[in-house]
Design a protein around this motif. Structure first.
Motif, short mmCIF file in Angstrom:
data_model
loop_
_atom_site.label_atom_id
_atom_site.label_comp_id
_atom_site.label_asym_id
_atom_site.label_seq_id
_atom_site.Cartn_x
_atom_site.Cartn_y
_atom_site.Cartn_z
N HIS A 10 -8.15 -2.88 1.33
CA HIS A 10 -8.17 -1.14 1.49
C HIS A 10 -9.09 -0.94 2.75
O HIS A 10 -8.81 -0.06 3.31
CB HIS A 10 -8.63 -0.49 0.20
N PHE B 85 0.91 -1.19 -0.10
CA PHE B 85 0.06 -0.07 -0.03
C PHE B 85 0.75 1.16 -0.02
O PHE B 85 2.01 1.34 0.77
CB PHE B 85 -0.86 0.13 1.24
N ASP C 296 -2.59 4.92 -2.43
CA ASP C 296 -4.00 4.28 -1.91
C ASP C 296 -4.48 5.37 -0.78
O ASP C 296 -5.92 5.11 -0.93
CB ASP C 296 -3.53 2.97 -1.37
#
Length: 302
Positions: free
Chosen positions: A284, A96, A144
């Motif tokens: 996520h 990430f 992200d």
């Protein structure tokens, strides 16, 4: 007519990026391939979609009218076609990229990294520096998760206020302000200041507040990060005004003294931002949850 869902994704990217090159980078295809997709979209819709005006491309009235609908349709299609699966953190292998304000990295980054590694040893976190200009990396999938004081205005970027903290000033222990019972607005304005600005701006909301009182201050230096600005304050009589949460490490590591600001100002917010494409992404969503806790416990709220 047979519907090609790839054209829907291409149209969405073209309308968001406003250029063939930007859309190609976002979807990880070549510019010629995206040009061919634009040609097919124009043929299918009977509309130019994007027209060149000088060095840029401008959306047509039709493109502007359907932009929100295209966003929603693509989101629905992705929700239908995305496989439903449980997230196995023990075997999750993923990197990430996080673009956070440097003070938030210092305050909350260690807690986030520790929590992520404990739950998912295969996950890696890339903390990258903020740019001096607004950039589209969230849209393109190159970043992200963002965390800073700015609420994004783009309709496809999600933003959540995870806390806020009041502004204070920090000075070295031998600063004259430490011998004053209560620093006045006039004394504050008369001092020399260092500010934090990734763009090198010499003024901010504090100057607007002083102006309303008929006062001005002298900013003698700017620094791109709070760490650098705090170091300037440590080695001189410069005053730095920062969110109170930031000063926790400053007090212990740099020996600075924190004093209240003699101005009435709203607290500084902390926003967590991401692109809407990740709304239903299990990995996520898990990271967002950890980041929310780290930012809250790490000092975002007052």
């Amino acid at each position: 007519m047979q519907l090609d869902l790839n054209l829907l994704a291409a149209l969405d990217a073209l309308l968001e990026e406003g250029s063939v090159a930007g859309a190609a980078a976002r979807l990880h295809v070549t510019a010629p391939a995206m040009s061919r997709s634009l040609g097919r979209i124009r043929h299918t819709t009977g509309d130019q979609i994007l027209v060149r005006t000088g060095r840029t491309m401008t959306p047509t009235p039709y493109a502007i009218a359907v932009r929100a609908q295209v966003h929603e349709l693509l989101h629905q299609v992705q929700g239908v076609l995305a496989p439903s699966r449980e997230l196995d953190l023990a075997t999750l292998e993923r990197t990430f990229t996080l673009r956070w304000h440097d003070s938030l990295v210092a305050m909350s980054g260690p807690a986030l990294l520790a929590a992520a590694r404990e739950a998912a040893p295969g996950v890696r976190l890339r903390f990258v520096a903020e740019s001096s200009t607004d950039t589209p990396e969230l849209r393109r999938g190159q970043v992200d998760l963002e965390a800073n004081a700015n609420r994004p205005g783009a309709p496809d970027i999600r933003a959540e206020n995870v806390g806020e903290t009041p502004l204070v000033m920090a000075v070295r222990s031998a600063h004259p302000f430490t011998r004053v019972k209560a620093v006045t607005a006039q004394q504050y304005a008369a001092a020399e200041h260092v500010t934090v600005s990734r763009r090198g701006n010499l003024s901010n909301a504090l100057d607007d507040a002083l102006a309303r009182l008929g006062l001005t201050r002298r900013v003698v230096a700017t620094a791109p990060t709070e760490a650098a600005a705090l170091a300037f304050a440590r080695d001189s009589d410069l005053v730095i005004s920062v969110p109170r949460a930031t000063t926790r490490s400053a007090v212990t590591d740099l020996g600075l003294v924190v004093l209240p600001l003699p101005l009435e100002l709203p607290s500084a917010p902390v926003y967590l931002s991401w692109h809407q494409r990740y709304d239903t992404d299990p990995g996520h969503a898990w990271l967002r949850g950890l980041a929310r806790i780290a930012l809250t416990v790490g000092g975002a709220p007052s």
